[in-house]
Design a protein around this motif. Structure first.
Motif, PDB file in Angstrom:
ATOM      1  N   UNK A 450       0.816  -1.217   0.000  1.00 36.99           N
ATOM      2  CA  UNK A 450       0.000   0.000   0.000  1.00 36.99           C
ATOM      3  C   UNK A 450       0.852   1.271   0.000  1.00 36.99           C
ATOM      4  N   UNK A 451       0.248   2.351  -0.485  1.00 31.54           N
ATOM      5  CA  UNK A 451       0.913   3.650  -0.426  1.00 31.54           C
ATOM      6  C   UNK A 451       1.108   4.070   1.024  1.00 31.54           C
ATOM      7  N   UNK A 452       2.080   4.944   1.242  1.00 36.75           N
ATOM      8  CA  UNK A 452       2.499   5.218   2.620  1.00 36.75           C
ATOM      9  C   UNK A 452       1.403   5.874   3.466  1.00 36.75           C
ATOM     10  N   UNK A 453       0.626   6.776   2.880  1.00 34.17           N
ATOM     11  CA  UNK A 453      -0.425   7.395   3.693  1.00 34.17           C
ATOM     12  C   UNK A 453      -1.524   6.385   4.014  1.00 34.17           C
ATOM     13  N   UNK A 454      -1.777   5.466   3.083  1.00 32.32           N
ATOM     14  CA  UNK A 454      -2.776   4.418   3.314  1.00 32.32           C
ATOM     15  C   UNK A 454      -2.262   3.443   4.372  1.00 32.32           C
ATOM     16  N   UNK A 455      -0.953   3.163   4.329  1.00 29.04           N
ATOM     17  CA  UNK A 455      -0.340   2.272   5.317  1.00 29.04           C
ATOM     18  C   UNK A 455      -0.681   2.703   6.731  1.00 29.04           C
ATOM     19  N   UNK A 456      -0.510   3.996   6.964  1.00 25.37           N
ATOM     20  CA  UNK A 456      -0.740   4.510   8.316  1.00 25.37           C
ATOM     21  C   UNK A 456      -2.189   4.268   8.735  1.00 25.37           C
ATOM     22  N   UNK A 457      -3.122   4.502   7.800  1.00 23.99           N
ATOM     23  CA  UNK A 457      -4.536   4.294   8.132  1.00 23.99           C
ATOM     24  C   UNK A 457      -4.819   2.834   8.478  1.00 23.99           C
ATOM     25  N   UNK A 458      -4.264   1.915   7.665  1.00 23.38           N
ATOM     26  CA  UNK A 458      -4.536   0.492   7.894  1.00 23.38           C
ATOM     27  C   UNK A 458      -3.906   0.038   9.209  1.00 23.38           C
ATOM     28  N   UNK A 459      -2.697   0.534   9.499  1.00 31.77           N
ATOM     29  CA  UNK A 459      -2.054   0.159  10.760  1.00 31.77           C
ATOM     30  C   UNK A 459      -2.892   0.624  11.945  1.00 31.77           C
ATOM     31  N   UNK A 460      -3.391   1.848  11.844  1.00 32.22           N
ATOM     32  CA  UNK A 460      -4.207   2.350  12.949  1.00 32.22           C
ATOM     33  C   UNK A 460      -5.495   1.555  13.088  1.00 32.22           C
ATOM     34  N   UNK A 461      -6.058   1.164  11.934  1.00 29.37           N
ATOM     35  CA  UNK A 461      -7.272   0.343  11.986  1.00 29.37           C
ATOM     36  C   UNK A 461      -6.976  -0.980  12.694  1.00 29.37           C
ATOM     37  N   UNK A 462      -5.847  -1.592  12.347  1.00 33.35           N
ATOM     38  CA  UNK A 462      -5.484  -2.855  12.983  1.00 33.35           C
ATOM     39  C   UNK A 462      -5.330  -2.687  14.494  1.00 33.35           C
ATOM     40  N   UNK A 463      -4.648  -1.616  14.891  1.00 35.79           N
ATOM     41  CA  UNK A 463      -4.462  -1.379  16.324  1.00 35.79           C
ATOM     42  C   UNK A 463      -5.798  -1.232  17.035  1.00 35.79           C
ATOM     43  N   UNK A 464      -6.687  -0.516  16.375  1.00 37.33           N
ATOM     44  CA  UNK A 464      -7.997  -0.276  16.988  1.00 37.33           C
ATOM     45  C   UNK A 464      -8.768  -1.595  17.139  1.00 37.33           C
ATOM     46  N   UNK A 465      -8.712  -2.430  16.080  1.00 36.32           N
ATOM     47  CA  UNK A 465      -9.435  -3.699  16.119  1.00 36.32           C
ATOM     48  C   UNK A 465      -8.842  -4.640  17.162  1.00 36.32           C
ATOM     49  N   UNK A 466      -7.505  -4.634  17.286  1.00 36.42           N
ATOM     50  CA  UNK A 466      -6.853  -5.463  18.297  1.00 36.42           C
ATOM     51  C   UNK A 466      -7.369  -5.081  19.677  1.00 36.42           C
ATOM     52  N   UNK A 467      -7.501  -3.786  19.869  1.00 38.96           N
ATOM     53  CA  UNK A 467      -7.988  -3.277  21.144  1.00 38.96           C
ATOM     54  C   UNK A 467      -9.445  -3.678  21.370  1.00 38.96           C
ATOM     55  N   UNK A 468     -10.278  -3.434  20.348  1.00 41.93           N
ATOM     56  CA  UNK A 468     -11.720  -3.618  20.512  1.00 41.93           C
ATOM     57  C   UNK A 468     -12.086  -5.096  20.673  1.00 41.93           C
ATOM     58  N   UNK A 469     -11.466  -5.942  19.857  1.00 42.30           N
ATOM     59  CA  UNK A 469     -11.854  -7.361  19.886  1.00 42.30           C
ATOM     60  C   UNK A 469     -10.901  -8.208  20.723  1.00 42.30           C
ATOM     61  N   UNK A 470      -9.999  -7.575  21.423  1.00 38.05           N
ATOM     62  CA  UNK A 470      -9.045  -8.270  22.288  1.00 38.05           C
ATOM     63  C   UNK A 470      -8.301  -9.357  21.528  1.00 38.05           C
ATOM     64  N   UNK A 471      -7.711  -8.955  20.396  1.00 32.69           N
ATOM     65  CA  UNK A 471      -7.041  -9.914  19.539  1.00 32.69           C
ATOM     66  C   UNK A 471      -5.597 -10.144  19.964  1.00 32.69           C
ATOM     67  N   UNK A 472      -5.117 -11.321  19.640  1.00 37.22           N
ATOM     68  CA  UNK A 472      -3.693 -11.600  19.720  1.00 37.22           C
ATOM     69  C   UNK A 472      -3.199 -11.635  18.281  1.00 37.22           C
ATOM     70  N   UNK A 473      -2.020 -11.062  18.005  1.00 41.76           N
ATOM     71  CA  UNK A 473      -1.636 -10.955  16.610  1.00 41.76           C
ATOM     72  C   UNK A 473      -0.162 -11.279  16.381  1.00 41.76           C
ATOM     73  N   UNK A 474       0.080 -12.048  15.313  1.00 40.99           N
ATOM     74  CA  UNK A 474       1.439 -12.229  14.825  1.00 40.99           C
ATOM     75  C   UNK A 474       1.558 -11.364  13.582  1.00 40.99           C
TER      76      UNK A 474
END
Lengths: 535, 308, 296
Positions: A450-474
């Motif tokens: 992904x393009x760099x500005x999109x990267x940041x958005x997707x990373x933040x989305x992942x962080x948010x989902x990890x928090x909300x759904x109590x995910x463990x992630x590799x």
């Protein structure tokens, strides 16, 4: 000082069937001897066209130079005939292309390819040109150059091929070299070597370089002047210092912010172990006679509940195979994988299907990871129905909820993957992965396409989902900056083995293993991070 | 390279054995013997004839004696041309067929490659559409239709070219060669166009242009090799097609070649001749396939390297 | 974020454009392919209705008439036996099309099954199966078909089988290649990681994506099969008189082309036009279904 090349108000348009595309719309820049002018932009910003257009190397039609001037040694490149331009290509201005795997002719020996410019521009005899080419090959750091001249491109690794491409660009001692993302296709340690090589050669031969890139960290290390391009226009340009310290334009600021620098707060973990991998080996052999490839060799590690663990390594290090082995997308050769105490390597089909509900994967390439013939609705509904999370009645609302949580517009539910951008596709893929409310996700390079500005958005989305759904992630990645941004703990892979593991800060600030040290030294963007650290 | 060649040759042996076996038993299993329709043949004479041609022996014995004969280059006597052996007939007809096939192939490759490369240089313009439409006509116009039409137009209406025979009057080789080659010219044109289009979009051509090479050097030195790879691979199947196509063309133009012998043998139920010709042509085709494989591999440095 | 579900009316949602619809739009813009398709539909309808709409029976002779040029009574003229050429072309078309479709269907069934199994199972099974195809490729099939026809007489059923058996090889290679490359796609891995059964993965994820090339190749196989039949009939090894096929009519036409050129020209036209239509449609489908073309 007089610039080598001075581009003024360059406009290149493409007249396509779907209408006019203003690929380059009135840009101006200078290139000086011995200096690097960097053009940074995301895909489709017109940064490559802006350079190729000067040499008449864009497809015409549909492309057309609509206006502007490009003064190179007193001649306006844009006014030259094709025959006159040919005398400049490869002689006055050379190009280093992005992908060394495809930019060399696979049917010809590299020696034959290298001597072409010499024969063409200087009328050299073959024997003389061959000697000169051998010398240049040596200069770019290819050992045994005499013999290697007779090799074909496929006999070289990616980094070595790029050295050959550089040698070929350099061989006529041009005044300007256009380097178009010359390191994007390479591993980070190789990238560092190639960047160093280009800088050295530039200094020794006093060459002006136009460096095209999407990667701000790379640019920050090597550029003297920077042009930021967006939608065919240069939105901001200036010296490196000006751009990094006093960025004016909102887009430049956005680019700078998108570079992950700080890492998230480390979650204070409970001590419950979620995933335990012990002595995992996954070996492949293509046929009985072929040697066994030890993609993963005797790897052991643990992941705690709600922890994000980054798995770092270069291409071919076996990091993807670890992820796939844990999820049983490939069958491990030996070893043990326990998820919440359940041994997964021995599960039968039925039990495995039950377990799959709780472990999901996000893939690298959002263009390949979605079935092109299924709409968003079908893609998201499939896991919901399979694991009976929604019934026919509640399916619609369940799909919409998923779309909300990955921030996709509900209106687009009936659309097909090819109608979305890369970032949106990755959101669909993430939606599919969290549909079953899994406990564990393997994310395999989820942002590297992904393009760099999109990267940041997707990373933040992942962080948010990890928090909300109590995910463990590799989280698997080759990009150390991204891993540092997202991970609590880091594992470093090299050639199928785990060479280092530890908390993010510990690994980054005080690496123990020599490989990790090389890896960290190779990461571009020293200037950038020093700037940010300085405030 | 020799390893590759040896491997391929080894593979050809079972293929040929299968061909010989299947053909032999098919022909023997056919209802009706070769002497059934000879009216005034008494049972004694028939038995004598069958004994002469080994037909009274058990089947497997016949097969093995045939195989042994084959290895020694003896395909037995012809049923229909008493006193003449199959070998004789084949070596009488084959040079003619080979010459016809060679001219047709040369014509097909020369015209096909030229048209295909020409069309690929400017896709979706007139320079592309015109040769490609012609190629489409070539594909849809089978030789048994094109041949008669050419005969009608050039032979009978304009009376500029002879329409039968081979090597008897000047120019009588032109029409048969064109007829036989046209379909393959069309296929080769399409193959070289698509092959070239694929290569022309490759990055390494951009590299070649960026060096300042003139366009014709870019095409000839850098693009043709890869672009014509599909054509090389097609040469084997094309050769097989040319041989069977010669059946029709030799019939239309009354050329005394192997194809015409074969068709006649088929109608006459001349079993040893059918058997012999099938085995001969099959061997030829198998080896031509082999040759085009080897050629394709040799032109690809990567494959060459693997078998060093 | 908080829009209630009930507020969105499914009818108002913008419909996405699936790849099939996309391909259909592209195909519709291709004039040659559409003309080909319309022509084919007309030919097929005519072939189906022939027994009712043909002006004469295919074997109705009128020896006193002999060969006559086109006239009001016989639109395309008559042959040496005074048989109506139009009727014979119509009946001949039935045979030619039948051979084309049935032999292609045989090739399709064998080729797709074989190719899909080889591609999906992979590994050693795949290697052996494809080795076999390679070996079969090297066999001179054309000569074998002629041999079969010679040995077992001119049997229509045998011809279907023989031709079908030749043509499946390429189909198997295409399907195998497709399935193999699709299997490595991440969306198939994603389907596995969701927990879908292999049957469902094949049905929902592999087949729809492999279908395009199969359709294209099928369309292009039909004309080559029809050519093969015409070739055999021309040599006198295919359909036998008084039945007719286009190849047979052409072969008879050649014998008398000096005196009665229409006996060659009309059957020749019927065959070539149909081959044109099929090839244009096939090419059009290839362009429409190939996503690489859609990028511009």
């Amino acid at each position: 000082m007089q610039p080598l090349l001075s581009v003024k108000d360059l406009r290149i348009h493409f007249h396509t069937r779907n209408g006019l595309v203003r690929a380059v719309d009135g840009i101006s820049y200078d290139v000086h001897a011995g200096k690097t002018t960097a053009i940074i932009g995301e895909s489709g910003s017109g940064k490559s066209v802006a350079c190729y257009g000067l040499l008449g190397l864009i497809p015409k039609p549909p492309g057309k130079v609509e206006g502007g001037t490009a003064d190179f040694g007193g001649k306006d490149l844009l006014q030259l005939s094709e025959a006159e331009l040919r005398k400049i290509r490869g002689r006055g201005i050379s190009i280093i292309f992005q992908d060394p795997m495809t930019s060399l002719n696979p049917y010809l020996r590299i020696g034959d390819q290298m001597i072409e410019p010499l024969q063409l521009h200087f009328g050299m005899k073959k024997a003389e040109a061959w000697k000169r080419a051998t010398a240049v090959l040596e200069e770019v750091g290819i050992r045994d150059a005499d013999r290697r001249m007779n090799s074909y491109p496929f006999e070289f690794s990616g980094g070595m091929r790029q050295r050959v491409v550089i040698a070929m660009a350099l061989i006529t001692e041009p005044e300007i070299i256009i380097a178009d993302e010359p390191t994007t296709a390479l591993d980070v340690t190789v990238q560092a070597q190639i960047l160093k090589l280009i800088a050295e050669l530039q200094r020794n031969h006093n060459i002006g370089v136009i460096f095209i890139s999407h990667d701000l960290s790379v640019i920050s290390d090597i550029a003297d002047d920077i042009c930021v391009m967006k939608n065919g226009e240069i939105v901001e340009q200036g010296s490196r210092q000006q751009i990094f310290e006093q960025a004016q334009h909102p887009y430049t600021k956005k680019l700078l912010d998108a570079v992950p620098d700080t890492h998230k707060d480390i979650v204070e973990n409970n001590d419950s172990e979620f995933l335990v991998v012990e002595n995992l080996c996954t070996h492949f052999s293509s046929s009985r006679r072929a040697p066994v490839v030890k993609a993963v060799d005797n790897v052991s590690f643990k992941i705690k509940r709600r922890e994000i663990v980054g798995l770092v390594g270069e291409s071919g290090s076996g990091k993807s195979t670890i992820g796939r082995s844990i999820l049983r997308l490939v069958d491990p050769t030996s070893g043990s994988v326990k998820i919440e105490g359940t041994e997964t390597t021995a599960l039968g089909y039925r039990d495995l299907k039950m377990l799959r509900r709780h472990m999901q994967m996000i893939f690298q390439d959002p263009y390949a990871s979605l079935n092109p013939r299924m709409s968003v609705y079908d893609t998201l509904a499939e896991p919901l129905l399979l694991h009976k999370i929604a019934t026919r009645k509640t399916l619609d609302s369940a799909v919409f909820e998923l779309m909300d949580s990955v921030e996709l517009a509900r209106e687009s539910v009936l659309r097909y993957p090819h109608e979305f951008s890369g970032g949106q596709r990755q959101r669909i893929a993430i939606g599919r992965a969290i549909a079953t409310k899994p406990k564990f996700i393997v994310a395999d390079e989820p942002v590297s396409a992904l393009d760099v500005t999109i990267q940041a958005q997707i990373l933040d989305l992942l962080l948010e989902l990890v928090d909300r759904y109590e995910l463990t992630m590799l989280f698997i990645s080759h990009d150390l900056a991204v891993v540092r941004y997202i991970a609590d703990r880091i594992l470093v892979m090299c050639q199928g083995e785990l060479v280092e593991s530890g908390h993010s800060d510990q690994v980054f600030d005080n690496p123990q293993h020599p490989y990790t040290q090389t890896l960290l030294k190779s990461v571009p963007g020293k200037y950038l991070h020093d700037e940010i650290a300085a405030g | 390279m020799f390893k590759f060649l040896g491997l391929r040759l080894l593979q050809a042996i079972p293929v040929l054995l299968v061909v010989i076996t299947v053909t032999f038993f098919l022909v023997r299993a056919a209802p009706g013997g070769p002497f059934d329709d000879e009216k005034a043949v008494s049972p004694q004479v028939k038995a004598a004839l069958e004994a002469q041609y080994n037909l009274d022996q058990p089947m497997h014995q016949q097969f093995f004696s045939y195989l042994i004969g084959l290895v020694q280059g003896d395909m037995g006597p012809s049923f229909k041309y008493p006193g003449r052996s199959v070998d004789e007939l084949i070596f009488q007809g084959f040079p003619v067929t080979a010459e016809l096939g060679l001219y047709a192939l040369l014509f097909a490759v020369a015209l096909g490659v030229l048209a295909g490369v020409f069309a690929s240089l400017r896709p979706n313009t007139k320079q592309d559409y015109i040769p490609m439409s012609a190629a489409m006509v070539g594909i849809c116009m089978p030789s048994f239709l094109l041949g008669p039409i050419l005969v009608l137009v050039f032979g009978l209406w304009f009376d500029v070219l002879p329409v039968s025979g081979w090597g008897n009057s000047p120019g009588d080789k032109i029409l048969p060669s064109l007829t036989l080659g046209s379909t393959y010219a069309a296929y080769i044109a399409r193959l070289s166009r698509s092959g070239m289009l694929e290569i022309l979009s490759q990055d390494y051509l951009r590299t070649a242009r960026a060096k300042g090479l003139p366009e014709h050097t870019v095409i000839i030195k850098h693009a043709l090799r890869g672009g014509l790879a599909p054509v090389i691979a097609f040469l084997g199947p094309a050769f097989a097609g040319l041989l069977s196509g010669s059946f029709v063309v030799e019939t239309i133009f009354q050329i005394p070649g192997l194809g015409r012998f074969y068709v006649q043998a088929a109608f006459n139920r001349d079993y040893t001749m059918i058997l012999g010709t099938t085995v001969f042509l099959s061997t030829l085709i198998v080896f031509f396939n082999l040759l085009s494989d080897v050629l394709a591999a040799w032109l690809n440095p990567r494959l060459r390297y693997q078998f060093k | 974020m908080t829009t209630a579900i009930s507020e969105i009316d499914p009818q108002e949602l913008p419909k996405g454009v699936s790849l099939w619809q996309d391909a259909w739009h592209r195909l519709r813009r291709n004039k040659l392919a559409m003309i080909g398709a319309c022509y084919l539909i007309a030919v097929i309808i005519m072939a189906l209705l022939t027994p009712w709409i043909a002006p004469y029976a295919y074997d109705a002779q009128d020896l006193r008439l002999g060969a006559t040029p086109p006239s009001a009574a016989h639109w395309l003229g008559t042959d040496l036996f005074g048989r109506d050429l139009l009727s014979r072309i119509m009946y001949g078309g039935r045979i030619s099309l039948l051979v084309g479709f049935i032999a292609t269907a045989v090739a399709l069934v064998i080729g797709v099954t074989y190719g899909a199994i080889a591609g999906y199972v992979g590994g050693r099974v795949d290697a052996i199966m494809m080795r076999l195809v390679d070996i079969l490729y090297a066999l001179p099939f054309m000569i074998f078909i002629i041999l079969l026809m010679v040995v077992f007489g001119r049997n229509l059923l045998l011809m279907f089988l023989a031709i079908g058996v030749v043509e499946w090889l390429t189909m198997a290679r295409i399907v195998r290649g497709q399935v193999q490359s699709l299997r490595q796609q991440e969306f198939v891995e994603a389907a596995i990681s969701i927990g879908l059964s292999p049957a469902r993965i094949i049905w929902k994820h592999l087949i729809p994506n492999a279908l395009g090339p199969v359709i294209v190749y099928t369309t292009l196989t039909i004309p080559s099969v029809m050519l093969l039949e015409a070739f055999l009939s021309f040599l006198g090894l295919g359909i036998q008189p008084p039945q007719s096929s286009w190849g047979l009519l052409i072969s008879h036409g050649v014998e008398t082309m000096e005196e009665y050129p229409w006996l060659l020209i009309f059957p020749g036209l019927a065959l070539t036009m149909t081959l044109f239509a099929l090839n244009f449609l096939g090419d059009g489908l290839r362009d429409a279904l190939d996503p690489r073309v859609s990028k511009d």
